[in-house]
Design a protein around this motif. Structure first.
Motif, PDB file in Angstrom:
ATOM      1  N   GLY A 133       0.743  -1.156  -0.181  1.00 52.34           N
ATOM      2  CA  GLY A 133       0.167  -0.037   0.015  1.00 52.34           C
ATOM      3  C   GLY A 133       0.889   1.267   0.052  1.00 52.34           C
ATOM      4  N   GLN A 134       0.071   2.327   0.023  1.00 52.65           N
ATOM      5  CA  GLN A 134       0.922   3.772   0.273  1.00 52.65           C
ATOM      6  C   GLN A 134       1.001   4.109   1.532  1.00 52.65           C
ATOM      7  N   THR A 135       2.181   4.811   1.847  1.00 51.66           N
ATOM      8  CA  THR A 135       2.593   5.428   3.392  1.00 51.66           C
ATOM      9  C   THR A 135       2.783   6.890   3.173  1.00 51.66           C
ATOM     10  N   THR A 136       2.395   7.375   4.374  1.00 47.84           N
ATOM     11  CA  THR A 136       2.760   8.638   4.679  1.00 47.84           C
ATOM     12  C   THR A 136       3.337   8.675   5.946  1.00 47.84           C
ATOM     13  N   THR A 137       4.544   9.334   6.150  1.00 46.84           N
ATOM     14  CA  THR A 137       5.551   9.347   7.132  1.00 46.84           C
ATOM     15  C   THR A 137       5.422  10.710   7.847  1.00 46.84           C
ATOM     16  N   SER A 138       5.412  10.779   9.270  1.00 45.87           N
ATOM     17  CA  SER A 138       5.576  11.909  10.063  1.00 45.87           C
ATOM     18  C   SER A 138       6.436  11.511  11.093  1.00 45.87           C
ATOM     19  N   ILE A 139       7.721  12.695  11.063  1.00 47.52           N
ATOM     20  CA  ILE A 139       8.554  12.413  12.156  1.00 47.52           C
ATOM     21  C   ILE A 139       8.068  13.251  13.418  1.00 47.52           C
ATOM     22  N   VAL A 140       8.262  12.533  14.560  1.00 47.93           N
ATOM     23  CA  VAL A 140       8.316  13.200  15.879  1.00 47.93           C
ATOM     24  C   VAL A 140       9.241  14.231  16.143  1.00 47.93           C
ATOM     25  N   GLN A 141       8.834  15.497  16.245  1.00 47.90           N
ATOM     26  CA  GLN A 141       9.897  16.337  16.656  1.00 47.90           C
ATOM     27  C   GLN A 141       9.881  16.421  18.193  1.00 47.90           C
ATOM     28  N   SER A 142       8.736  16.286  18.960  1.00 51.13           N
ATOM     29  CA  SER A 142       8.810  16.539  20.379  1.00 51.13           C
ATOM     30  C   SER A 142       7.349  16.060  20.934  1.00 51.13           C
ATOM     31  N   THR A 143       7.318  15.884  22.086  1.00 46.46           N
ATOM     32  CA  THR A 143       6.087  15.142  22.562  1.00 46.46           C
ATOM     33  C   THR A 143       5.332  16.066  23.730  1.00 46.46           C
ATOM     34  N   PRO A 144       4.893  17.177  23.489  1.00 49.06           N
ATOM     35  CA  PRO A 144       4.271  17.994  24.501  1.00 49.06           C
ATOM     36  C   PRO A 144       3.494  17.384  25.569  1.00 49.06           C
ATOM     37  N   VAL A 145       2.704  16.512  24.965  1.00 50.21           N
ATOM     38  CA  VAL A 145       1.794  15.838  26.005  1.00 50.21           C
ATOM     39  C   VAL A 145       2.208  14.079  25.967  1.00 50.21           C
ATOM     40  N   PRO A 146       2.722  13.748  26.948  1.00 50.72           N
ATOM     41  CA  PRO A 146       3.142  12.276  26.864  1.00 50.72           C
ATOM     42  C   PRO A 146       2.066  11.226  26.912  1.00 50.72           C
ATOM     43  N   PRO A 147       2.386  10.094  26.342  1.00 51.03           N
ATOM     44  CA  PRO A 147       1.126   8.947  26.773  1.00 51.03           C
ATOM     45  C   PRO A 147       0.447   9.295  28.159  1.00 51.03           C
ATOM     46  N   ARG A 148      -0.755   9.159  28.387  1.00 53.61           N
ATOM     47  CA  ARG A 148      -1.237   9.141  29.635  1.00 53.61           C
ATOM     48  C   ARG A 148      -2.840   8.382  29.529  1.00 53.61           C
ATOM     49  N   ASP A 149      -3.050   7.799  30.685  1.00 52.91           N
ATOM     50  CA  ASP A 149      -4.252   7.072  30.857  1.00 52.91           C
ATOM     51  C   ASP A 149      -5.413   7.995  30.504  1.00 52.91           C
ATOM     52  N   PRO A 150      -6.746   7.634  30.165  1.00 55.17           N
ATOM     53  CA  PRO A 150      -7.925   8.316  30.157  1.00 55.17           C
ATOM     54  C   PRO A 150      -8.537   8.956  31.556  1.00 55.17           C
ATOM     55  N   PRO A 151      -8.948   9.911  31.548  1.00 55.51           N
ATOM     56  CA  PRO A 151      -9.327  10.548  32.902  1.00 55.51           C
ATOM     57  C   PRO A 151     -10.366   9.699  33.530  1.00 55.51           C
ATOM     58  N   LEU A 152     -10.144   9.529  34.918  1.00 54.68           N
ATOM     59  CA  LEU A 152     -11.180   8.719  35.727  1.00 54.68           C
ATOM     60  C   LEU A 152     -12.492   9.430  36.056  1.00 54.68           C
TER      61      LEU A 152
END
Length: 154
Positions: A133-152
């Protein structure tokens, strides 16, 4: 399709346990019990019930990709050719550089989170997907919001 809140989350002590573990995942059972005013066996039982109900999906170690020699994180969107969806999912599962693979709506069918050592490695990885298939790529420059859990709730 509707989803219901787990009945276990209606209990304030279960929510307190989850909040404590979110803030300090390495807390032991005895310390958790002390902080919420329960016995250690009661806390272990609550944690087991939360796991069995699927509220707590698991316990894991989070590693820093850069420290392991993977300075580039990229997102790859893939638009499969007809009949290639299963092959793309299988290829993604087989590649250790693929940290996440999501089936999505829209023109692209997949989005992958990938960690690589260098652009050359990314080129070889993309070439394997381009057969399907066809790909589109984006390089991460920074992560201002790191992975987190959904709100409780509450």
């Amino acid at each position: 399709m509707t989803f219901q809140l787990s009945p276990l989350l209606a209990d304030d002590r279960n929510l307190a346990l989850i909040r404590l573990l979110q803030a300090e995942p390495r807390l032991g059972t005895a310390e958790l019990a002390r902080r919420i005013g329960m016995s250690a066996p009661a806390v272990r039982e609550r944690l087991l019930r939360l796991e069995e109900a699927g509220v707590i999906r698991g316990w894991r170690l989070e590693l820093e990709p850069k420290a392991l020699g993977y300075p580039l994180t990229v997102f790859v969107r893939i638009r499969p050719m007809p009949g290639q969806v299963p092959k793309i999912a299988e290829l993604a599962r087989a590649m250790p550089q693929v940290a996440e693979c999501h089936r999505i709506t829209g023109e692209d069918c997949f989005i992958l989170k990938v960690h690589v050592e260098a652009i050359e490695t990314l080129d070889r990885l993309l070439d394997r997907f381009l057969a399907h298939g066809q790909t589109t790529t984006s390089i991460v420059q920074s992560t201002p919001v790191p992975p987190r859990d959904p709100p409780l709730p509450g």
